[in-house]
Structures are given as C-alpha cells and as structure tokens.
Design a protein around this motif. Structure first.
Motif, PDB file in Angstrom:
ATOM      1  N   THR A 103       0.995  -1.263   0.088  1.00  0.00           N
ATOM      2  CA  THR A 103       0.001  -0.076  -0.016  1.00  0.00           C
ATOM      3  C   THR A 103       0.755   1.046  -0.099  1.00  0.00           C
ATOM      4  O   THR A 103       0.516   2.476   0.036  1.00  0.00           O
ATOM      5  CB  THR A 103      -0.966   0.050   1.160  1.00  0.00           C
ATOM      6  N   ALA A 104       2.079   1.204   0.051  1.00  0.00           N
ATOM      7  CA  ALA A 104       3.044   2.071  -0.265  1.00  0.00           C
ATOM      8  C   ALA A 104       2.662   3.351  -1.277  1.00  0.00           C
ATOM      9  O   ALA A 104       2.360   2.567  -2.396  1.00  0.00           O
ATOM     10  CB  ALA A 104       4.574   1.709   0.072  1.00  0.00           C
ATOM     11  N   GLY A 105       2.873   4.557  -1.080  1.00  0.00           N
ATOM     12  CA  GLY A 105       2.743   5.342  -2.352  1.00  0.00           C
ATOM     13  C   GLY A 105       3.878   5.150  -3.346  1.00  0.00           C
ATOM     14  O   GLY A 105       4.892   4.614  -3.019  1.00  0.00           O
ATOM     15  N   HIS A 106       3.295   5.567  -4.589  1.00  0.00           N
ATOM     16  CA  HIS A 106       4.233   5.437  -5.727  1.00  0.00           C
ATOM     17  C   HIS A 106       3.801   6.789  -6.682  1.00  0.00           C
ATOM     18  O   HIS A 106       2.876   7.076  -6.866  1.00  0.00           O
ATOM     19  CB  HIS A 106       4.109   4.246  -6.593  1.00  0.00           C
ATOM     20  N   THR A 107       5.272   7.116  -7.217  1.00  0.00           N
ATOM     21  CA  THR A 107       4.864   8.415  -8.142  1.00  0.00           C
ATOM     22  C   THR A 107       3.640   8.063  -9.217  1.00  0.00           C
ATOM     23  O   THR A 107       2.901   8.970  -9.702  1.00  0.00           O
ATOM     24  CB  THR A 107       6.354   8.743  -8.912  1.00  0.00           C
ATOM     25  N   TYR A 108       3.941   6.707  -9.725  1.00  0.00           N
ATOM     26  CA  TYR A 108       2.829   6.472 -10.892  1.00  0.00           C
ATOM     27  C   TYR A 108       1.736   5.625 -10.462  1.00  0.00           C
ATOM     28  O   TYR A 108       1.027   4.992 -11.286  1.00  0.00           O
ATOM     29  CB  TYR A 108       3.730   5.811 -11.929  1.00  0.00           C
ATOM     30  N   ALA A 109       1.252   5.471  -9.221  1.00  0.00           N
ATOM     31  CA  ALA A 109       0.428   4.760  -8.864  1.00  0.00           C
ATOM     32  C   ALA A 109      -1.102   5.293  -9.097  1.00  0.00           C
ATOM     33  O   ALA A 109      -1.303   6.420  -9.439  1.00  0.00           O
ATOM     34  CB  ALA A 109       0.324   4.787  -7.144  1.00  0.00           C
ATOM     35  N   SER A 110      -1.894   4.266  -9.783  1.00  0.00           N
ATOM     36  CA  SER A 110      -3.273   4.755 -10.171  1.00  0.00           C
ATOM     37  C   SER A 110      -4.284   3.947  -9.831  1.00  0.00           C
ATOM     38  O   SER A 110      -4.370   2.677 -10.343  1.00  0.00           O
ATOM     39  CB  SER A 110      -3.014   4.712 -11.914  1.00  0.00           C
ATOM     40  N   PRO A 111      -5.144   4.205  -8.952  1.00  0.00           N
ATOM     41  CA  PRO A 111      -6.253   3.239  -8.586  1.00  0.00           C
ATOM     42  C   PRO A 111      -7.044   2.760  -9.730  1.00  0.00           C
ATOM     43  O   PRO A 111      -7.291   3.446 -10.600  1.00  0.00           O
ATOM     44  CB  PRO A 111      -7.157   4.066  -7.469  1.00  0.00           C
ATOM     45  N   ALA A 112      -7.730   1.728  -9.447  1.00  0.00           N
ATOM     46  CA  ALA A 112      -8.482   1.281 -10.827  1.00  0.00           C
ATOM     47  C   ALA A 112      -9.422   2.044 -11.220  1.00  0.00           C
ATOM     48  O   ALA A 112      -9.871   1.935 -12.482  1.00  0.00           O
ATOM     49  CB  ALA A 112      -9.155  -0.365 -10.361  1.00  0.00           C
ATOM     50  N   TRP A 113     -10.248   2.684 -10.333  1.00  0.00           N
ATOM     51  CA  TRP A 113     -11.139   3.696 -10.815  1.00  0.00           C
ATOM     52  C   TRP A 113     -10.947   4.642 -11.683  1.00  0.00           C
ATOM     53  O   TRP A 113     -11.554   5.053 -12.686  1.00  0.00           O
ATOM     54  CB  TRP A 113     -11.952   4.385  -9.672  1.00  0.00           C
ATOM     55  N   GLN A 114      -9.586   5.024 -11.889  1.00  0.00           N
ATOM     56  CA  GLN A 114      -8.776   5.885 -12.796  1.00  0.00           C
ATOM     57  C   GLN A 114      -8.495   5.072 -14.167  1.00  0.00           C
ATOM     58  O   GLN A 114      -8.649   6.024 -15.276  1.00  0.00           O
ATOM     59  CB  GLN A 114      -7.683   6.435 -12.076  1.00  0.00           C
ATOM     60  N   TRP A 115      -8.437   3.954 -14.278  1.00  0.00           N
ATOM     61  CA  TRP A 115      -7.970   3.400 -15.574  1.00  0.00           C
ATOM     62  C   TRP A 115      -8.846   3.817 -16.702  1.00  0.00           C
ATOM     63  O   TRP A 115      -8.404   4.087 -17.571  1.00  0.00           O
ATOM     64  CB  TRP A 115      -7.734   1.998 -15.277  1.00  0.00           C
ATOM     65  N   PRO A 116     -10.112   3.647 -16.744  1.00  0.00           N
ATOM     66  CA  PRO A 116     -11.059   4.146 -18.015  1.00  0.00           C
ATOM     67  C   PRO A 116     -10.707   5.533 -18.251  1.00  0.00           C
ATOM     68  O   PRO A 116     -10.939   5.817 -19.573  1.00  0.00           O
ATOM     69  CB  PRO A 116     -12.635   4.023 -17.407  1.00  0.00           C
ATOM     70  N   LEU A 117     -10.506   6.483 -17.380  1.00  0.00           N
ATOM     71  CA  LEU A 117     -10.195   7.959 -17.810  1.00  0.00           C
ATOM     72  C   LEU A 117      -8.750   8.275 -18.108  1.00  0.00           C
ATOM     73  O   LEU A 117      -8.452   9.143 -18.596  1.00  0.00           O
ATOM     74  CB  LEU A 117     -10.378   8.741 -16.592  1.00  0.00           C
TER      75      LEU A 117
END
Length: 507
Positions: A333-347
């Motif tokens: 669950t650590a942060g990452h510069t390029y992390a993108s939660p799944a709800w963002q993927w379609p956008l």
C-alpha cells in the motif's frame, strides 16, 4: 476453386500474417536500447529472478550492487541464498529462457520472450475476433489496433509479467470460444433428437468430451502460475460456462434446465479446474526438487497434524510459502509516483512512465536545444483507448437487447480483468495492468466499428459508415506513429517528448 475463392483464401492468411509481422517489428526493433533494469518497476527483480531460476531452480538473492554487476555483464554475481518473491515462477522461467538462448548480457536476452509473447497475443486476438465477428477484415482490424498500440508495445518491450499473463488469458478465451461454438450445437442437436413427439426431454446431454475446456483450464493454470490474478479469470470463465450451458439448454427446450445446468456444471468443473491446479503446481517444480528455495523446509520443523498430516512436507512448505506471499502482496500500500487506482483506469489519468533518460545538448550527439530524451511510456493510443471505453458501454447495451453470446464473451473478459481490482482501493496498482483488459476493449471496439461499417439498409448509409471507420483507423495509425518514439526508448528531442504530455498527470 475460382479466382475469387483463391483471393479470399489468400487474404484470410496474408492479412493476419502482415499484422503479425508488423507487431513483431514494433516489439523487437532496438529491443535492448534501454540497457537498464526498470528498478521503479519489477523488471529489476524478474530479470535477475529469471536468471537464477535457470541456474539454481529457485529465485536466488543478489548482493547490494547486484543491478550494477548484472548490467556490467557479471551474471554470476548471485548468491545461493534464496530471495523472497510474491509472484509464482512461470513468467520468470519464460524470461530466463530468453537469457539461456541469447545470453543475459543485454535486453535482447532478458526481454525477447516477452516481445515474442506480445506478438503472439496479437495473433490470438485475431483468431478470437475472426470467430466472434465472423469477418477476416475486422479480425485484421482488431489485430492491427493491438499491433500498433502503445500500451501493448511498451509492455512487450520490458521484462514484466503482464504480457505473459495476457498471452495465456487470450489463449484460454480462444479455447472457450471454440468450445462454445461446438457445445451449443451439440446440445441443440441432442435435445432435438430426444423429443418424444411434441414433448421435450427433461434432461439434456451430459458432455464430458470437451477437450477445449481442458485446454482452457491448462492455459489458465499457466496464467495463474504467472500472476495470481489469473485465478479471477479462471473463476469468471467457469461462471460463464455454467451460465451459457444453462441458457443453451433452456433454448433447446430442456424441461429441467436449471438442474441440468448444475449437473453439467459439476462435470465442467472437473474438466476445467483440476488441470489448472496441476499446471500451476508443475510451475513450482524447480522449487520443489531443489533444497534452497525460500521457505523450502519450513514445514519440516513444524509439520501439520490431523487431517493434513498425510500431505508431503514439501507441499506443506509450499502452502505456507503461499500464505507468506499472499500476506506480503496484500500489504503493498506504499505510495508510488505512478500509482493509479483502478477507478482511474478508464479515464487514463495516470499512465505509467517505465523509463526516462535525459542527455544535455552535446552529450552523445544530442543537438536539441533542450537536450534529448529516451522514454518508455506505457500509455495506450489515446483515441483508441477512449473509443474502446465507449465501445464497452455500447456492447453492454447491445447485449441487453440481443443476449448475443459473442458479446457476453467480450464483457466477461472485461469483467474478470478489471472489476476485481476495484475491490482493492488501498492497494498500490498501476495503469499498465490494463494491458490485460486491452484486447477485450479492442474486441468491443471492433464490434462497434463493424456495426458502423454495416449500419443501415441503404447503400449511402453503409458507405458513410465505412468511410467513418476508415477515417478512425487512419487517425489511430497517425497517432500510433506519433507515440511510437516515446514508448520504444528512441532518442528524441526533449521538446518532442513534451508534445505528448496532453495532461499534466501524463508526465
């Protein structure tokens, strides 16, 4: 055979062959350009793990300067101590195979098998699309869109596991599609033969002779042996098979079709799941037959008692290792510069930057005013991506109206590769995981383009639709050319790279 038949047969082979050759060229060209292990992402682990698997039978650890020594050509710098891993070994074995053949000295060795599987995935997509759309032309369209897509290309040019997973999942879907075509016809014919006058039979056939389901189970066992998310596909396709069997029996007129479907579902489970388990366990052979793997003998000091005491100690150790792996993976669950939660993927809000290297003017021949860049971005073709998202919604609407089993196959693919990730909002995940979704989005888009090209009953509307499809494909190809330099680590002016950052979050 007349001339038209010969031309159609030639096109049926030549069209897909040219697309596969294009896909191979875009994935293999200059493959070793980025002589680096993408240590922001897991190429740094998978490459070295793949090499030690081939040498030790298990993933070995490396000294602190392991990356530098490996990149300098010292592939023997690994230690005999085991490394802790959170993914099964098959994908890393595949990466290691490339290094056995071509050597571990540069990216050709450690990326070539991923590039070849990425190319093969394009062929598999065309085979699926040909069966679903019943059109060679639109099968070629689906394959072409994947062949030139930035996400598919970039993920085939780095030694990560997601392209391997995509290959095996597409292979399983192809086998299921072949089974569907044959099974539905067999159910209808058998039930029709059992009618007693106008009275339908109470039970349909119990089908055991389904080799394509066995093959699909084996493919999904291999998918799970690459990444555990293959289990979601196994479960989703299993549900799909039971539901479509039930609907086929209802359409055929079986009186007790719900109970009949459950009976067939039990048989399908026996065909589908055990072979997947066997293939998955087989991928751990190196760990099981060697002594040095992580947690290899953990059960020897604390053997199971009671019911599980009959299980061999090696399998007890493997189970406990899996528990450790799962707990570790669930805690990422650590942060990452390029992390993108799944709800963002379609956008498409945060595509993943895999690699970036900058040279100032005058360095290595760079003549650009603001220097030169080498970039590997996993961004898909923006036009195709957003059109694909819209096409998935359109296909869902079409399915509600028509109940077409072909649409159900595509929507099942979307569901099993995307929806599970929505249940892990705290997990550190990335947009590049969508490479597994991409083929199914392209199938939805292909169906939409086919409907546009064939829309309407009059010639004018059909011609207009066909022109719209050609314009869309033309713009998509232009964008593919525009994006290719920054997904393949070509040296480009920094300002050219900046032209691709259409959103601030894309940097």
């Amino acid at each position: 055979m007349n001339r038209d038949d010969r031309a159609r047969r030639l096109y049926a082979w030549l069209g897909p062959a040219l697309v596969v050759l294009l896909a191979a060229a875009l994935r293999l060209w200059n493959l070793a350009t980025a002589h680096d292990l993408m240590n922001q992402f897991d190429e740094t682990y998978y490459v070295k793990d793949g090499w030690t698997l081939t040498q030790l039978g298990y993933e070995g650890s490396w000294p602190e300067d392991g990356n530098a020594r490996f990149l300098s050509g010292d592939a023997g710098a690994f230690l005999s101590d085991p490394a802790f891993v959170i993914h099964p070994p098959l994908g890393k074995w595949i990466i290691g195979l490339g290094m056995i053949v071509l050597g571990p000295e540069n990216g050709w060795g450690w990326r070539v098998t991923t590039a070849l599987l990425g190319t093969a995935a394009v062929l598999l997509l065309m085979l699926i699309a040909r069966r679903l759309t019943r059109s060679t032309t639109f099968a070629v369209v689906a394959g072409l869109l994947m062949a030139v897509d930035g996400l598919a290309i970039s993920m085939s040019r780095v030694a990560l596991l997601d392209t391997h997973l995509t290959f095996f999942v597409l292979l399983a879907f192809l086998f299921v599609v072949v089974d569907r075509e044959r099974t539905m016809a067999r159910i209808a014919q058998t039930v029709a033969a059992r009618y007693d006058g106008d009275v339908p039979p109470s039970w349909g056939p119990l089908l055991w002779n389904r080799p394509w389901i066995l093959a699909a189970g084996a493919a999904l066992g291999a998918a799970t042996a690459v990444k555990w998310s293959g289990v979601w596909v196994l479960a989703g396709l299993g549900i799909y098979l039971v539901v479509t069997d039930a609907l086929a029996r209802r359409r055929a007129g079986v009186l007790l079709w719900p109970a009949d479907a459950l009976r067939q579902g039990a048989a399908t489970f026996v065909l589908f799941v055990p072979v997947a388990v066997v293939v998955y366990l087989a991928s751990w052979t190196g760990w099981l037959v060697s002594d040095g793997g992580y947690d290899r003998h953990v059960a020897d000091d604390d053997p199971a008692t009671g019911f599980w005491s009959w299980v061999p100690l090696s399998l007890q150790s493997l189970w406990r290792f899996h528990v450790t792996m799962y707990n570790s993976a669930a805690g990422i669950t650590a942060g990452h510069t390029y992390a993108s939660p799944a709800w963002q993927w379609p956008l498409l809000l945060r595509p993943t930057g895999m690699y970036y290297h900058h040279d100032a003017i005058g360095v290595d021949g760079c003549a650009a005013a603001n220097g030169c860049s080498q970039v590997i971005s996993s961004i898909p073709n923006p036009l195709v991506w957003y059109a694909g998202v819209a096409a998935v919604l359109y296909l869902a609407y079409r399915f509600v109206r028509s109940r077409d089993w072909r649409y159900a196959v595509v929507l099942t693919g979307i569901a099993v590769t995307y929806i599970p990730w929505l249940f892990f909002p705290e997990r550190t995940v990335f947009q590049f995981y969508t490479v597994l979704m991409l083929p199914f989005m392209l199938l939805a888009l292909t169906f939409a383009l086919q409907h546009i090209a064939g829309s309407g009953g009059d010639t004018y509307r059909r011609h207009t639709g066909q022109r719209l499809v050609l314009v869309f494909l033309g713009v998509a190809l232009v964008l593919a050319v525009f994006w290719y330099p920054v997904i393949s680590a070509m040296t480009v002016p920094y300002d050219f790279w900046r032209l691709h950052n259409w959103m601030q979050s894309w940097i």
